[in-house]
Design a protein around this motif. Structure first.
Motif, PDB file in Angstrom:
ATOM      1  N   TYR A  23      31.259  38.536  30.436  1.00  0.00           N
ATOM      2  CA  TYR A  23      30.366  37.618  29.741  1.00  0.00           C
ATOM      3  C   TYR A  23      30.419  36.208  30.307  1.00  0.00           C
ATOM      4  O   TYR A  23      29.683  35.340  29.860  1.00  0.00           O
ATOM      5  CB  TYR A  23      30.679  37.598  28.244  1.00  0.00           C
ATOM      6  N   TRP A  24      31.298  35.933  31.258  1.00  0.00           N
ATOM      7  CA  TRP A  24      31.272  34.637  31.934  1.00  0.00           C
ATOM      8  C   TRP A  24      30.346  34.683  33.135  1.00  0.00           C
ATOM      9  O   TRP A  24      30.093  33.674  33.773  1.00  0.00           O
ATOM     10  CB  TRP A  24      32.668  34.237  32.393  1.00  0.00           C
ATOM     11  N   GLY A  25      29.841  35.849  33.443  1.00  0.00           N
ATOM     12  CA  GLY A  25      28.935  35.975  34.578  1.00  0.00           C
ATOM     13  C   GLY A  25      27.508  36.162  34.118  1.00  0.00           C
ATOM     14  O   GLY A  25      27.000  35.403  33.308  1.00  0.00           O
ATOM     15  N   SER A  26      26.884  37.212  34.601  1.00  0.00           N
ATOM     16  CA  SER A  26      25.468  37.415  34.346  1.00  0.00           C
ATOM     17  C   SER A  26      25.243  38.399  33.203  1.00  0.00           C
ATOM     18  O   SER A  26      25.905  39.429  33.118  1.00  0.00           O
ATOM     19  CB  SER A  26      24.800  37.945  35.613  1.00  0.00           C
ATOM     20  N   GLU A  27      24.312  38.057  32.326  1.00  0.00           N
ATOM     21  CA  GLU A  27      23.801  38.932  31.288  1.00  0.00           C
ATOM     22  C   GLU A  27      24.882  39.630  30.465  1.00  0.00           C
ATOM     23  O   GLU A  27      25.113  40.822  30.599  1.00  0.00           O
ATOM     24  CB  GLU A  27      22.845  39.961  31.902  1.00  0.00           C
ATOM     25  N   PRO A  28      25.555  38.897  29.579  1.00  0.00           N
ATOM     26  CA  PRO A  28      26.554  39.505  28.713  1.00  0.00           C
ATOM     27  C   PRO A  28      25.924  40.453  27.719  1.00  0.00           C
ATOM     28  O   PRO A  28      25.153  40.029  26.876  1.00  0.00           O
ATOM     29  CB  PRO A  28      27.183  38.308  28.016  1.00  0.00           C
ATOM     30  N   TRP A  29      26.397  41.631  27.847  1.00  0.00           N
ATOM     31  CA  TRP A  29      25.796  42.864  27.317  1.00  0.00           C
ATOM     32  C   TRP A  29      24.346  42.741  27.065  1.00  0.00           C
ATOM     33  O   TRP A  29      23.745  41.885  26.628  1.00  0.00           O
ATOM     34  CB  TRP A  29      26.501  43.322  26.121  1.00  0.00           C
ATOM     35  N   THR A  30      23.772  43.697  27.584  1.00  0.00           N
ATOM     36  CA  THR A  30      24.057  45.076  27.399  1.00  0.00           C
ATOM     37  C   THR A  30      22.774  45.784  27.230  1.00  0.00           C
ATOM     38  O   THR A  30      21.763  45.166  27.158  1.00  0.00           O
ATOM     39  CB  THR A  30      24.866  45.371  26.154  1.00  0.00           C
ATOM     40  N   GLY A  31      22.785  46.865  26.853  1.00  0.00           N
ATOM     41  CA  GLY A  31      21.613  47.679  26.881  1.00  0.00           C
ATOM     42  C   GLY A  31      20.417  47.125  26.169  1.00  0.00           C
ATOM     43  O   GLY A  31      19.361  47.076  26.715  1.00  0.00           O
ATOM     44  N   GLN A  32      20.562  46.700  24.944  1.00  0.00           N
ATOM     45  CA  GLN A  32      19.374  46.370  24.164  1.00  0.00           C
ATOM     46  C   GLN A  32      19.379  44.970  23.567  1.00  0.00           C
ATOM     47  O   GLN A  32      18.336  44.497  23.140  1.00  0.00           O
ATOM     48  CB  GLN A  32      19.195  47.392  23.032  1.00  0.00           C
ATOM     49  N   GLY A  33      20.508  44.336  23.498  1.00  0.00           N
ATOM     50  CA  GLY A  33      20.514  43.024  22.876  1.00  0.00           C
ATOM     51  C   GLY A  33      21.581  42.140  23.462  1.00  0.00           C
ATOM     52  O   GLY A  33      22.762  42.352  23.232  1.00  0.00           O
ATOM     53  N   PHE A  34      21.202  41.148  24.241  1.00  0.00           N
ATOM     54  CA  PHE A  34      22.168  40.278  24.893  1.00  0.00           C
ATOM     55  C   PHE A  34      22.945  39.478  23.861  1.00  0.00           C
ATOM     56  O   PHE A  34      22.371  38.756  23.054  1.00  0.00           O
ATOM     57  CB  PHE A  34      21.460  39.349  25.875  1.00  0.00           C
ATOM     58  N   GLY A  35      24.250  39.615  23.911  1.00  0.00           N
ATOM     59  CA  GLY A  35      25.110  38.915  22.979  1.00  0.00           C
ATOM     60  C   GLY A  35      25.360  39.660  21.684  1.00  0.00           C
ATOM     61  O   GLY A  35      26.189  39.235  20.881  1.00  0.00           O
TER      62      GLY A  35
END
Length: 865
Positions: free
Chosen positions: A772-784
């Motif tokens: 989550y310190w990089g690109s797009e922290p989770w995930t399949g259907q809902g970021f964050g």
């Protein structure tokens, strides 16, 4: 304005509809009379979106499916239903048609989170604010409805003969000539006839046939009545006066090629009574926008029973949302007019000059609900800021620095002091930006410890977190923000900031019960065991438990167990209002080491999560029986994401059986804390909102009563009503994801108060499966989703790093506290006066930061009087 859903993704009946529709000609909608010409979307522009729907006038967002999951000592030992994959209970895209009673969901909201536009147009007539170029990563344009509520139009009787003087925007003259405007020749399953009440459409085909439809030729109707053609925008909202029996309560209108799914839908009760149905056509496409000619009515779906009938008495055409809502009898869902309301911040336009003032460096303030992307460098108009807060509360001030060149930005904030030298303590944090679909969205709030490097063309957000105690003196505390170029040591910018403390305090006892799951396995694995002692690693849960108490949030499971010395120390803490008990066999008595009876008001059982089959439901009943044998006065929660139809024996069935029951009725044998997602509260009359969904089907409504009415009855008997937030629904509903508008976290909890919800469950605070310190922290259907904080290992602390979303959730919980105080002090009418300025239902609400802030100031000022 409100946008209507354009089709049911993946539904078998809709696939049939699409296949049949490929053979249709291109039809264009035509209104029967001229209305005052206004743009179809006067308050905002349509969003750029990959997959999602637009939203309502005061509302916003819809989408995918997710579940709260009980925590556990380890990931493997979590409550049944927990698996390593958060999509474990997501509804598949191809599910049985909800209108047939299989799931009870009226529409299918499955899908990914929407790509949001970079700007959000703010509505007119709302509190003063800035026309800022701030990129708003979280929401489609949702114009705020601010018109004053008016009385709903009373339904009029059916036609009485050939009278061609109806209002300019209404068709209500039906005789043998105007009847010719309707045709069913292309649909063998429907017929059209004239009655004394209007035009009757009857379903003549066999059950299971393709859904019946008719065409309405507005040009033909106009030629008979002498009306002139009108522009397409004048049919942005259609209002039908109808009376139905049979059918399943689905009303759909197509404007051109049905094969493209270009339609709008609404819901109704086929109970034989007159009703108005609003259909939002603003998201449909017209072949010739300058002129409306005809449209197709699909008045029921494939589940229509033989012999079903619909009588159409009136068809209204409106270019304005408010007028359509009033005509449809929905004025109560229009936001209360707050056009003259302002927060009256004395610092909003005040400027200060630094000793080495540098015009190329910009500093401005935004409400903390505004998610300002890193690429935004054009300042808003707030050059200063005043925080309003109660005693014993935490609130934030957000400011943005855009240096105009590469610079190591150093910040100093003076003490917040009143005229007598009293102070309000604060913490300074800076925003970490997460790359979500190429947009750098602020979320993690890092403790400020020194200069922050900012590149030219970028900005950097900072948040001042202020905390008052019950003993803080009421009044105004002033401070100054100083901005330094760290390389030269020169102060290049300064800005005024203050906090006004209201003369009342929030109690330690939080009115809204909370139960947020922490996953110990992710927590411990985030720390390097070679760097920390066993004692430190074993104390991580303690740190997170106590940290979240500062946010008025209870972690679901007490660290080390309720009967441990740790549990005994905290269970009586007034900030703790909920904790889960796992031992189903242990009697709750004083003499066996179990939970003491005095704790029972705080203890819940949570063993089954989102039951979706007969096995899970029977497990729930068995668990309840085991608990009841030892603890008769137990409290059990079981989140529900669908309302399945069951046979008399409890087996899942696709239809509502005469001798059967629904899932809710079945669960009364075990559950007394009803926990649902917010779409369960969608009024049937607002099912026209694009992406709206419902826990119950129309048939279930008619059999058992509306969900809200059922809950009132259960609560009156002693049950509790809770809500939970998960991957879905998003638009047109509020959510807590990174792309959700910042107002949504607060509005979600205001809506809970509005719906008489007294508890809030969340499935995970630390679902750290990605970098989550990089690109797009989770995930399949809902970021964050499932991540309300970040591991403190990166800055060598055992405490979590909070998300901005967590700050906003706390703000909502504290507002809930204030709303309860207002209701107790001035009554329900005063409470509704405040609530109805920002939300009138779960799909009609504002996302205007200025309006929400101004209404909250009004709330605090009212309590202080």
């Amino acid at each position: 304005m409100l946008f209507a859903k354009t089709g049911k993704k993946g539904k078998p009946w809709f696939k049939l509809l699409q296949a049949a529709s490929l053979m249709l000609l291109v039809f264009v909608l035509v209104a029967t009379s001229a209305c005052t010409k206004q743009p179809a979307n006067p308050s905002g522009t349509a969003p750029v979106t990959d997959s999602a729907t637009d939203n309502s006038t005061e509302k916003t967002t819809g989408g995918a499916n997710g579940t709260p999951s009980p925590g556990g000592e380890t990931e493997e030992s979590a409550t049944p239903g927990d698996t390593d994959d958060p999509s474990r209970t997501a509804l598949p895209e191809d599910t049985e048609n909800p209108s047939e009673g299989a799931t009870g969901n009226e529409t299918d909201n499955a899908g990914s989170a929407s790509e949001k536009p970079e700007g959000t147009d703010k509505p007119t007539g709302t509190p003063s604010g800035t026309d800022r170029p701030t990129e708003t990563p979280s929401g489609t344009d949702r114009p705020t409805q601010t018109a004053t509520q008016t009385s709903a139009q009373t339904p009029t009787p059916g036609p009485t003969g050939t009278v061609y003087n109806e209002p300019a925007n209404v068709c209500r003259s039906w005789d043998k000539d105007t009847l010719k405007a309707f045709t069913s020749k292309t649909s063998k399953e429907s017929s059209v006839s004239l009655t004394s009440e209007g035009v009757k459409i009857a379903f003549t085909g066999p059950a299971g046939a393709a859904d019946p439809f008719v065409y309405f030729d507005l040009e033909k109707y106009s030629s008979v009545t002498g009306k002139a053609s009108v522009a397409g925008t004048e049919g942005a909202y259609l209002v039908f006066k109808i009376k139905c029996k049979g059918g399943d309560g689905v009303f759909e209108v197509f404007t051109h090629r049905p094969a493209a799914g270009d339609s709008a839908m609404s819901g109704y009760h086929p109970d034989g009574n007159w009703t108005y149905v609003l259909v939002d056509m603003t998201k449909t496409t017209l072949t010739k926008p300058e002129k409306l000619t005809s449209f197709r009515i699909d008045w029921s779906s494939i589940n229509t029973a033989a012999g079903a009938e619909m009588v159409i008495s009136e068809i209204h055409f409106y270019s304005e949302y408010n007028k359509a809502m009033n005509a449809a009898g929905l004025a109560k869902y229009v936001l209360k007019d707050s056009s003259g309301l302002s927060d009256n911040d004395p610092l909003a336009s005040k400027t200060l000059t630094a000793p080495n003032e540098d015009a190329s460096v910009k500093i401005w303030f935004e409400h903390v609900t505004e998610k300002v992307l890193r690429t935004v460098t054009t300042p808003g108009s707030r050059t200063g800021y005043t925080v309003r807060m109660a005693k014993n509360e935490t609130e934030n001030a957000q400011f943005i620095v855009a240096p105009g060149r590469d610079m190591d930005v150093r910040i100093e904030v003076d003490e917040f002091k009143d005229a007598s030298g009293n102070t309000v303590p604060f913490e300074l944090t800076y925003q970490y930006y997460h790359n979500i679909r190429g947009k750098f969205i602020p979320d993690a709030l890092m403790p400020y410890s020194g200069a922050v490097s900012v590149k030219a063309g970028n900005s950097q957000g900072f948040v001042i977190r202020l905390t008052t105690s019950a003993n803080t003196k009421a009044g105004t505390y002033n401070s100054i923000v100083h901005v330094f170029d760290n390389a030269t040591g020169k102060e290049v910018k300064r800005a005024p900031v203050a906090v006004k403390v209201w003369n009342f305090a929030l109690s330690d006892n939080t009115e809204l019960r909370t139960s947020f799951a922490l996953w110990p396995s992710y927590l411990k694995s985030s720390y390097n065991p070679d760097k920390y002692t066993v004692e430190q690693l074993n104390s991580l849960e303690d740190h997170y438990f106590e940290y979240f108490l500062k946010y008025r949030i209870n972690i679901m499971d007490m660290p080390h167990g309720l009967t441990s010395s740790y549990g005994a120390r905290f269970i009586d803490d007034p900030r703790v209002n909920t904790s889960r008990w796992r031992n189903l066999d242990m009697s709750v008595t004083e003499d066996n080491g179990g939970v003491r009876p005095s704790w029972m008001n705080k203890v819940i059982y949570y063993t089954v999560d989102e039951p979706q089959n007969e096995t899970a439901l029977k497990q729930l009943i068995a668990d309840a029986a085991k608990i009841r044998a030892n603890t008769p006065d137990y409290r059990m929660v079981c989140p529900i994401d669908r309302n399945m139809n069951l046979t008399a024996s409890g087996a899942v069935t696709s239809t509502l059986k005469p001798d059967g029951m629904d899932q809710i009725e079945f669960m009364t044998k075990a559950t007394n804390i009803w926990c649902v997602k917010m779409d369960a509260f969608t009024p049937r009359q607002l099912m026209f909102v694009n992406g709206a969904s419902s826990l119950q089907s129309t048939a279930q409504d008619m059999r058992y009563g509306l969900f809200t009415e059922r809950m009132k009855q259960y609560v009156a008997k002693g049950d509790e009503l809770w809500a939970y937030i998960a991957i879905n629904p998003t638009e047109p509903y509020v959510n807590w994801q990174m792309e959700s508008d910042g107002t949504e976290a607060i509005i979600s909890i205001w809506q809970m108060k509005q719906q008489n919800v007294t508890g809030l469950l969340y499935w995970a605070i630390d679902y750290w499966k990605v970098n989550y310190w990089g690109s797009e922290p989770w995930t399949g259907q809902g970021f964050g989703d499932g991540m309300l904080c970040y591991s403190g290992y990166i800055i060598d602390t055992l405490d979590p790093i909070p998300a901005m979303r967590l700050e906003l959730i706390r703000d909502g919980i504290e507002d809930y506290q204030m709303l309860c105080m207002l209701e107790k002090k001035l009554g329900k009418d005063a409470l509704n006066d405040i609530l109805n300025r920002v939300t009138t239902s779960v799909v009609t609400y504002t996302n205007d930061d200025n309006l929400l802030h101004a209404v909250r100031v009004l709330l605090g000022d009212t309590l202080e009087k």
